[in-house]
Design a protein around this motif. Sequence first.
Motif, PDB file in Angstrom:
ATOM      1  N   PRO A   1       0.822  -1.219   0.000  1.00 57.13           N
ATOM      2  CA  PRO A   1       0.000   0.000   0.000  1.00 57.13           C
ATOM      3  C   PRO A   1       0.855   1.268   0.000  1.00 57.13           C
ATOM      4  CG  PRO A   1       0.135  -0.889   2.212  1.00 57.13           C
ATOM      5  CD  PRO A   1       0.880  -1.858   1.325  1.00 57.13           C
ATOM      6  N   VAL A   2       1.699   1.401  -1.029  1.00 57.91           N
ATOM      7  CA  VAL A   2       2.601   2.557  -1.091  1.00 57.91           C
ATOM      8  C   VAL A   2       2.261   3.483  -2.257  1.00 57.91           C
ATOM      9  CG1 VAL A   2       4.492   1.359   0.057  1.00 57.91           C
ATOM     10  CG2 VAL A   2       4.277   1.223  -2.445  1.00 57.91           C
ATOM     11  N   THR A   3       1.182   3.215  -2.962  1.00 54.69           N
ATOM     12  CA  THR A   3       0.828   4.018  -4.129  1.00 54.69           C
ATOM     13  C   THR A   3       0.044   5.258  -3.702  1.00 54.69           C
ATOM     14  OG1 THR A   3      -1.334   3.032  -4.588  1.00 54.69           O
ATOM     15  CG2 THR A   3       0.605   1.827  -5.361  1.00 54.69           C
ATOM     16  N   LEU A   4      -0.337   6.057  -4.698  1.00 51.51           N
ATOM     17  CA  LEU A   4      -1.099   7.279  -4.428  1.00 51.51           C
ATOM     18  C   LEU A   4      -2.601   7.026  -4.383  1.00 51.51           C
ATOM     19  CD1 LEU A   4       0.777   9.723  -6.843  1.00 51.51           C
ATOM     20  CD2 LEU A   4       1.272   9.224  -4.448  1.00 51.51           C
ATOM     21  N   GLN A   5      -3.019   5.775  -4.511  1.00 50.36           N
ATOM     22  CA  GLN A   5      -4.440   5.445  -4.584  1.00 50.36           C
ATOM     23  C   GLN A   5      -5.271   6.072  -3.453  1.00 50.36           C
ATOM     24  OE1 GLN A   5      -5.720   3.703  -7.118  1.00 50.36           O
ATOM     25  NE2 GLN A   5      -7.827   3.747  -6.400  1.00 50.36           N
ATOM     26  N   PRO A   6      -4.821   6.041  -2.191  1.00 53.84           N
ATOM     27  CA  PRO A   6      -5.657   6.614  -1.127  1.00 53.84           C
ATOM     28  C   PRO A   6      -5.946   8.097  -1.310  1.00 53.84           C
ATOM     29  CG  PRO A   6      -3.968   5.199  -0.191  1.00 53.84           C
ATOM     30  CD  PRO A   6      -3.632   5.363  -1.645  1.00 53.84           C
TER      31      PRO A   6
END
Length: 559
Positions: free
Chosen positions: A308-313
């Motif tokens: 969970p290191v992407t910019l998705q949030p």
Amino acid sequence: MTERYDIVIVGGGSAGCALANRLSADPSTSVLVLEAGRPDARWDVFINMPAALTYPIGSRFYDWKYESEPEPFMGGRRIYHARGKILGGSSSINGMIFQRGNPMDYDRWAAAPGMETWSYAHCLPYFKRMETCTAGADEWRGGDGPLVLERGPATNPLFQAFFEAGRQAGYPITSDVNGYQQEGFAPFDRNVQRGRRLSASRAYLHPVLGRPNLTVRTRALAARTTFDGTRATGVDYIHRGRLRHVDAGEVILCGGAINTPQLLQLSGIGDADHLRSLGIPVVQHLAGVGQNLQDHLEVYIQYASEQPVTLQPQLAWWRRPWIGFQWLFFRRGPGATNHFEGGGFVRSNDEVDYPNLMFHFLPLAIRYDGSTPAGGHGYQVHVGPMYSDVRGSVTITSRDPRSHPALRFNYLSTGNDRREWIEAVHVARDILNQPAMAPFNGGELSPGPEVSTDEEILDWVARDAETALHPSCTAKMGTDDLAVVDPATMAVHGVEGLRVVDASVMPSITNGNIYAPVMMIAEKAADLILGVQPLAPAEVSYYRHHKDVDGSNVGEGAG
């Protein structure tokens, strides 16, 4: 009384803003800029917040919203083309990626008859004059120009994994893709200054708006250049619903690769038979007007992320107020970056002399229109051929300046272009499946494992590819039969008092985003127009790959 200015610049986009600054520096020269779009208000979040770049694209308030004619090699699809309809032009709505192209792009220009003064050595001093490279000035980079360039931090762990994956796949790491060595992977320069977009308008035009000899008129759509015989005398334009006229000592077209050939044709300059078919009086037959159209087509190759290191949030609607607050009051946080912070340039085969593929890496799976694939965390690369042999055209179909011209790009129409597309997808997949990406690799989302053969890859590209928004070359400099502009003066061949300075004058497209080359052309053109001594050529070395006699691949410096 009819208005009169010494110079009328048609188009307040990237090149127009630079010329307005340089040409109005002499207080005795009156300059008028006619821009069809709206002003670029400082309070407008959509054009000033770097991360908001998806909002202006597709909006009638900021975007001309062009579409191509049905593309015959892409299943009859019409390809959407965003172009800036605002002061600053496309520099006010683009991705803010600053790429000069490869030095060999300009040496390729200079190899054509009459183009000798457009070599890399001749262009480099103008690149340097316009830059303030915050990563440091040197013999390749400028340190005190109006365009402040911030290097992408690329601190997200996905960027570092991607760079390492490129190295594992056999490609180099470079310190600066705009410096000595373009080939390889590195963080990218961006037109972002302290968390805010730095468009051409903000860098060049706004600092000099107080000059009494400079006038900028927005929402003014040029209808045609007027002539007395073959001498340009002024511009007819539509402003506040009325057709108006301004006399000019000289007219400079800066409308870009779509609007400039459109206006030339509306003014009677172009293919004589076509103009007569529309009832337009012919001022000068120039068969090359609107021809030689070039662009970059690209695809998004998207992968799911296991971590969970992407910019998705950050896409969640409930996070947007906090992101806006951070940007508005502190110029930091996710809103203060364009997120295209790194990528690279590689050769897809050993036959090309310099990189023919460019990668933009994004720690998020998303399209330009803001849509995302189903699922959670993901990342992607944008990739496509950089100097394709495909050629298209821009052709008016009406005498009405408000009617969009017919755009035919002919994407995928040549065997070499199709070959390079197959190579592009294979190279991208090879990099994204290296060990460095393994901790994050959750499988390919697009095009997906079901697309594997060369034929399936080409079918997918035809269905899914989008333009990288780099139209160019439709009023090219040169001396051959299709040349439109004199490379020594920027004057349109066969007429007087009319010049062109924008992306349309490129003889061939450069192998990167075209904003930087356009600004360099404007800087160099300003000296040519003013008649001042051009900057002395900078004879510096640059990296050039070649194949040694034993077949091994080596790199070397070249001058």
